[in-house]
Design an enzyme around this catalytic site. Sequence first.
Site, PDB file in Angstrom:
ATOM      1  N   LYS A   4       2.000  -3.674   7.092  1.00  0.00           N
ATOM      2  CA  LYS A   4       2.331  -3.899   5.604  1.00  0.00           C
ATOM      3  C   LYS A   4       3.798  -3.545   5.212  1.00  0.00           C
ATOM      4  O   LYS A   4       4.406  -4.327   4.569  1.00  0.00           O
ATOM      5  CB  LYS A   4       1.540  -2.953   4.761  1.00  0.00           C
ATOM      6  CG  LYS A   4      -0.025  -3.508   5.048  1.00  0.00           C
ATOM      7  CD  LYS A   4      -0.352  -4.921   4.368  1.00  0.00           C
ATOM      8  CE  LYS A   4      -0.228  -4.754   2.845  1.00  0.00           C
ATOM      9  NZ  LYS A   4      -0.836  -5.932   2.348  1.00  0.00           N
TER      10      LYS A   4
ATOM     11  N   THR B  69       0.690  -1.123  -0.183  1.00  0.00           N
ATOM     12  CA  THR B  69      -0.199   0.073  -0.058  1.00  0.00           C
ATOM     13  C   THR B  69       1.011   1.248   0.098  1.00  0.00           C
ATOM     14  O   THR B  69       2.001   1.290   0.621  1.00  0.00           O
ATOM     15  CB  THR B  69      -0.856  -0.112   1.146  1.00  0.00           C
ATOM     16  OG1 THR B  69      -1.444   1.186   1.452  1.00  0.00           O
ATOM     17  CG2 THR B  69       0.008  -0.451   2.631  1.00  0.00           C
ATOM     18  N   ASP B  70       0.412   2.459  -0.441  1.00  0.00           N
ATOM     19  CA  ASP B  70       1.007   3.786  -0.456  1.00  0.00           C
ATOM     20  C   ASP B  70       1.042   3.975   0.914  1.00  0.00           C
ATOM     21  O   ASP B  70       1.965   4.932   1.328  1.00  0.00           O
ATOM     22  CB  ASP B  70       0.093   4.661  -1.441  1.00  0.00           C
ATOM     23  CG  ASP B  70      -1.206   4.922  -0.769  1.00  0.00           C
ATOM     24  OD1 ASP B  70      -1.894   4.284   0.140  1.00  0.00           O
ATOM     25  OD2 ASP B  70      -2.167   5.604  -1.644  1.00  0.00           O
ATOM     26  N   GLU B  71       0.149   3.454   1.861  1.00  0.00           N
ATOM     27  CA  GLU B  71       0.353   4.078   3.243  1.00  0.00           C
ATOM     28  C   GLU B  71       1.663   3.736   4.048  1.00  0.00           C
ATOM     29  O   GLU B  71       2.065   4.467   5.050  1.00  0.00           O
ATOM     30  CB  GLU B  71      -0.636   3.408   4.212  1.00  0.00           C
ATOM     31  CG  GLU B  71      -2.178   3.846   3.448  1.00  0.00           C
ATOM     32  CD  GLU B  71      -3.336   3.439   4.463  1.00  0.00           C
ATOM     33  OE1 GLU B  71      -3.294   3.496   5.578  1.00  0.00           O
ATOM     34  OE2 GLU B  71      -4.438   3.241   3.754  1.00  0.00           O
TER      35      GLU B  71
ATOM     36  N   TYR C  26      -1.709  -0.725  10.962  1.00  0.00           N
ATOM     37  CA  TYR C  26      -1.975  -1.419   9.672  1.00  0.00           C
ATOM     38  C   TYR C  26      -0.625  -1.054   8.838  1.00  0.00           C
ATOM     39  O   TYR C  26       0.099  -2.099   8.262  1.00  0.00           O
ATOM     40  CB  TYR C  26      -3.280  -0.859   8.887  1.00  0.00           C
ATOM     41  CG  TYR C  26      -3.263  -1.192   7.401  1.00  0.00           C
ATOM     42  CD1 TYR C  26      -3.560  -2.506   6.976  1.00  0.00           C
ATOM     43  CD2 TYR C  26      -3.275  -0.041   6.457  1.00  0.00           C
ATOM     44  CE1 TYR C  26      -3.451  -2.833   5.784  1.00  0.00           C
ATOM     45  CE2 TYR C  26      -3.437  -0.438   5.211  1.00  0.00           C
ATOM     46  CZ  TYR C  26      -3.550  -1.490   4.942  1.00  0.00           C
ATOM     47  OH  TYR C  26      -3.358  -1.723   3.510  1.00  0.00           O
TER      48      TYR C  26
HETATM   49  N1  LIG Z   1      -8.550  -1.961  -0.579  1.00  0.00           N
HETATM   50  C1  LIG Z   1      -7.701  -0.779  -0.826  1.00  0.00           C
HETATM   51  O1  LIG Z   1      -7.786   0.087  -1.184  1.00  0.00           O
HETATM   52  C2  LIG Z   1      -6.113  -1.098  -0.530  1.00  0.00           C
HETATM   53  C3  LIG Z   1      -5.097  -0.172  -0.934  1.00  0.00           C
HETATM   54  C4  LIG Z   1      -3.975  -0.624  -0.960  1.00  0.00           C
HETATM   55  C5  LIG Z   1      -3.372  -1.939  -0.394  1.00  0.00           C
HETATM   56  N2  LIG Z   1      -4.374  -2.896  -0.408  1.00  0.00           N
HETATM   57  C6  LIG Z   1      -3.885  -4.302   0.068  1.00  0.00           C
HETATM   58  O2  LIG Z   1      -4.311  -5.146  -0.857  1.00  0.00           O
HETATM   59  C7  LIG Z   1      -4.793  -6.229  -0.246  1.00  0.00           C
HETATM   60  C8  LIG Z   1      -6.205  -6.642  -0.551  1.00  0.00           C
HETATM   61  O3  LIG Z   1      -7.041  -5.621   0.119  1.00  0.00           O
HETATM   62  P1  LIG Z   1      -8.506  -5.658   0.205  1.00  0.00           P
HETATM   63  O4  LIG Z   1      -8.941  -4.037   0.234  1.00  0.00           O
HETATM   64  O5  LIG Z   1      -9.087  -6.494  -0.707  1.00  0.00           O
HETATM   65  O6  LIG Z   1      -8.784  -6.370   1.771  1.00  0.00           O
HETATM   66  P2  LIG Z   1      -9.996  -7.099   2.122  1.00  0.00           P
HETATM   67  O7  LIG Z   1      -9.889  -6.954   3.808  1.00  0.00           O
HETATM   68  O8  LIG Z   1     -11.296  -6.891   1.339  1.00  0.00           O
HETATM   69  O9  LIG Z   1      -9.668  -8.821   1.720  1.00  0.00           O
HETATM   70  C9  LIG Z   1      -8.647  -9.394   2.713  1.00  0.00           C
HETATM   71  C10 LIG Z   1      -8.862 -10.892   2.428  1.00  0.00           C
HETATM   72  O10 LIG Z   1      -7.869 -11.609   3.000  1.00  0.00           O
HETATM   73  C11 LIG Z   1      -8.562 -12.755   3.677  1.00  0.00           C
HETATM   74  N3  LIG Z   1      -7.531 -13.043   4.877  1.00  0.00           N
HETATM   75  C12 LIG Z   1      -7.403 -12.257   6.104  1.00  0.00           C
HETATM   76  N4  LIG Z   1      -6.416 -13.083   6.818  1.00  0.00           N
HETATM   77  C13 LIG Z   1      -6.061 -13.970   6.188  1.00  0.00           C
HETATM   78  C14 LIG Z   1      -5.313 -15.390   6.358  1.00  0.00           C
HETATM   79  N5  LIG Z   1      -4.736 -15.213   7.725  1.00  0.00           N
HETATM   80  N6  LIG Z   1      -5.452 -16.195   5.735  1.00  0.00           N
HETATM   81  C15 LIG Z   1      -5.649 -16.127   4.458  1.00  0.00           C
HETATM   82  N7  LIG Z   1      -6.814 -15.123   4.116  1.00  0.00           N
HETATM   83  C16 LIG Z   1      -6.709 -14.101   4.858  1.00  0.00           C
HETATM   84  C17 LIG Z   1      -9.783 -12.208   4.256  1.00  0.00           C
HETATM   85  O11 LIG Z   1     -10.604 -13.304   4.339  1.00  0.00           O
HETATM   86  C18 LIG Z   1     -10.253 -11.613   2.949  1.00  0.00           C
HETATM   87  O12 LIG Z   1     -10.877 -12.230   1.952  1.00  0.00           O
HETATM   88  C19 LIG Z   1      -4.356  -6.151   1.090  1.00  0.00           C
HETATM   89  O13 LIG Z   1      -3.052  -6.748   1.442  1.00  0.00           O
HETATM   90  C20 LIG Z   1      -4.290  -4.585   1.419  1.00  0.00           C
HETATM   91  O14 LIG Z   1      -3.275  -4.347   2.281  1.00  0.00           O
HETATM   92  C21 LIG Z   1      -5.582  -2.546  -0.417  1.00  0.00           C
END
Ligand SMILES: NC(=O)c1ccc[n+]([C@@H]2O[C@H](COP(=O)([O-])OP(=O)(O)OC[C@H]3O[C@@H](n4cnc5c(N)ncnc54)[C@H](O)[C@@H]3O)[C@@H](O)[C@H]2O)c1
Length: 387
Positions: free
Chosen positions: A202, A172-174, A198
């Site tokens: 990451k 993430t950009d964070e 968080y």
């Molecule tokens: N949503 C955003 O805007 C955003 C921005 C930057 C980075 N990200 C990164 O992208 C990725 C996906 O984000 P998202 O928004 O889809 O998240 P989300 O919370 O919607 O989904 C996360 C998924 O991971 C699964 N999960 C959690 N713990 C687990 C474990 N121990 N083993 C297996 N599965 C597990 C959950 O069941 C869920 O389906 C993350 O790594 C997040 O840090 C997201």
Amino acid sequence: MTAPVTFTPSTVLVTGGAGFIGSNLVRWLLRNEPALTVINLDLLTYAGNVESLADVEAQHGPKGDGRYRFVQGDIRDAELVATVLGGAREGQGMRGAGTLAAAVPAPVIPHPSLPSVNCVLHLAAESHVDRSISGPAEFVSTNVQGTLNLLACTRAELEANPREFRFVNVSTDEVYGSLGPGDPGFTERHPLAPNSPYSASKAGADMLVRAYRETFGLPCLTTRCSNNYGPYQFPEKLIPLMITRALGDQPLPVYGDGMNIRDWLHVDDHAAAIWAVATRGRLEDEVYNIGGESEVPNIEVIQRLLAALGKPESLIAYVKDRPGHDRRYAMDITRIRETLGWHPTYTFERGLEETVAWYVANREWWQRVQSEAYRSANAMYLAGDEA
Ligand SMILES: NC(=O)c1ccc[n+]([C@@H]2O[C@H](COP(=O)([O-])OP(=O)(O)OC[C@H]3O[C@@H](n4cnc5c(N)ncnc54)[C@H](O)[C@@H]3O)[C@@H](O)[C@H]2O)c1
């Protein structure tokens, strides 16, 4: 200029594929890569929802063309991850429904055959900043230890069975911290300065990925993206939260003065970028920033949503700011644009319009995920013949 494909994976393991970005990525991969098999390893926490992939399961699951396999389990479960990476024979027992949190042995369930994996797209994570403030430990466990386990299992698998491979860590950009109003966007060389539990977790994962590349030569890349939006996003995040509350004429809670600026990336553009990095990314570049080139203050996002829904701005309710709330994120995406030829295709206007329309048309989906009902649907899925 678009760099040529340097690697063509045949079987991809998507971790967290039942989450928001993961489910959109799985759908995007199956749609755009007809020769690809996709294995989705997801624990199904509150954020994971198999209903988001019901159409994919029907078309591509074991009863369809077999290009999609779902495995419920924990990325921290070394035995399970090793089995999934190495491939499983038809009928072989595979531990499923395993969680470290539940101190009970996971059931061993017969599973249809799984091909061995030659690409990991790692998205599984605890992802909600507010939850990390109230409970940081789970974030370290899943995001840091979970990533370490995936890396260690991948290393062991490649030592036992060497093959061409890519491991893409979705970050993430964070991790870069916060920008001032006139600062240029983050480049990949910007120092890491995470401000929330968080983003710290990451950043920890990113550093382990780097260490595995430097120390063990694992073919890893990290992507860092800005705020994603689009269909199937859990309604605790800004855009779906505001749409669903506005549809119910409920107050829209806005942190602080609402002037925190985020860059918005449509989830389909993100999927294309992850795939570009997996297939064409240069290992020596290590990290690729991905952004939507759409910087918008939160309050303006909410005003646009209200206008699109025909709801009054009187629904906006300012609340006390989140502790450590980063003021502004912005991405410099020169590297991925110039070396891989990727660029965002969605304008924020178009993406927001489509997203609003999706939530209006899919009220049943978000009302169910807001209720407890979908958890029992997940449990029922596990009792079915695939699990
Ligand atoms: N949503 C955003 O805007 C955003 C921005 C930057 C980075 N990200 C990164 O992208 C990725 C996906 O984000 P998202 O928004 O889809 O998240 P989300 O919370 O919607 O989904 C996360 C998924 O991971 C699964 N999960 C959690 N713990 C687990 C474990 N121990 N083993 C297996 N599965 C597990 C959950 O069941 C869920 O389906 C993350 O790594 C997040 O840090 C997201």
